[in-house]
Design an enzyme around this catalytic site. Structure first.
Site, short mmCIF file in Angstrom:
data_model
loop_
_atom_site.label_atom_id
_atom_site.label_comp_id
_atom_site.label_asym_id
_atom_site.label_seq_id
_atom_site.Cartn_x
_atom_site.Cartn_y
_atom_site.Cartn_z
CB THR A 41 -0.93 0.02 1.23
OG1 THR A 41 -1.74 -1.16 1.22
CG2 THR A 41 -1.84 1.24 1.22
CG ASP A 101 6.86 -8.27 3.82
OD1 ASP A 101 7.17 -9.44 3.46
OD2 ASP A 101 5.68 -7.87 3.83
CE LYS A 151 5.54 1.06 4.56
NZ LYS A 151 4.91 -0.17 5.03
#
Length: 254
Positions: A12, A114, A15
């Site tokens: 989404t 991740d 960062k």
């Protein structure tokens, strides 16, 4: 003096964080986050932040958003305005062992990078403890790390927003609800009933993993963490971005 640039390209958001040499985990000189729909803002923000530092010595990127995101990031990092040497860029990947964490996945390379980064971050924050890490984003991942740093595996389930959206899209009369505070007791309206059910599913999965692993601590992270964490009935610590902390720990151990 050179600085480390960390980038977490999720499903989404993209960062990023900038860390000074020897900085404590999670202690950033600058940081930012951009939705994929607004990703064009990323290079401008990064150029502004990097303008205040002498040079970037290392760049570590975790990308689970696919090849288009990788190509986009590579193009931006090659911009002449950025003090980044291309040989300094590393695309973080799941490997059998890194930064004190052993990857016990059946096929270590299949583990999402991740999740591996989050495991490294959790073990770095809680050394010598059996931990459960719940990363609550587009999907919710719940993983177990032993006290000696072995990543055992975990669970993947739809995130809080996906659960609510699935009900709205696949039923005739249920509305789309937004994340919010857990309703008390049994819900007496449809919106609260949906929210209560989705939060119970999320918190119940975390509780199940915690008990199965006989963990002593739970780390909760991700965009939906502020909504899910209050519903979790086990001891937990809310960490803002555990993937970024894991990337930082991985670089510090290199």
């Amino acid at each position: 003096m050179t600085y480390d640039l960390l980038i977490d390209a999720g499903n989404t958001r993209i960062k990023w964080a900038l860390a000074a040499p020897g900085a404590a985990l999670g202690n950033w000189v600058a940081q930012g986050a951009h939705m994929h729909a607004d990703a064009a803002e990323f290079p401008t923000a990064l150029i502004a932040a990097l303008g205040a530092v002498p040079a970037v010595g290392r760049v570590l990127i975790a990308n689970v958003a696919g090849q288009p995101a990788r190509d986009m990031l590579a193009s931006w990092l090659a911009a002449p305005q950025l003090p980044v040497q291309q040989q300094a860029i590393e695309w973080f990947a799941s490997v059998p062992q890194r930064a004190g964490v052993r990857n016990a996945y059946r096929n270590p390379a299949q583990l999402g990078c991740d999740r591996f980064a989050a495991a490294i971050g959790a073990h770095a924050l809680c050394p010598g403890k059996a931990i459960v890490i719940a990363n609550c984003g587009t999907a919710t991942t719940i993983d177990a790390i032993t006290a000696d740093g072995t990543f055992l595996g975990g669970m993947i389930l739809p995130g809080l927003g996906l659960m609510a959206t699935s009900l709205a899209r696949n039923t005739a009369q249920l509305p789309q609800v937004k994340p919010g505070k857990l309703p008390e007791g049994f819900a007496d309206n449809t919106d609260d009933a949906i929210l209560s059910g989705c939060l119970a599913a999320q918190s119940g999965a975390i509780e199940r993993a915690f008990e199965l692993h006989q963990a002593v601590e739970c780390i909760i992270s991700g965009g939906a963490a502020p909504y899910i964490a209050p519903a979790v009935p086990v001891p937990y610590r809310h960490v803002e971005n555990i993937v970024m902390i894991g990337l930082h720990a991985a670089l510090r151990s290199a």
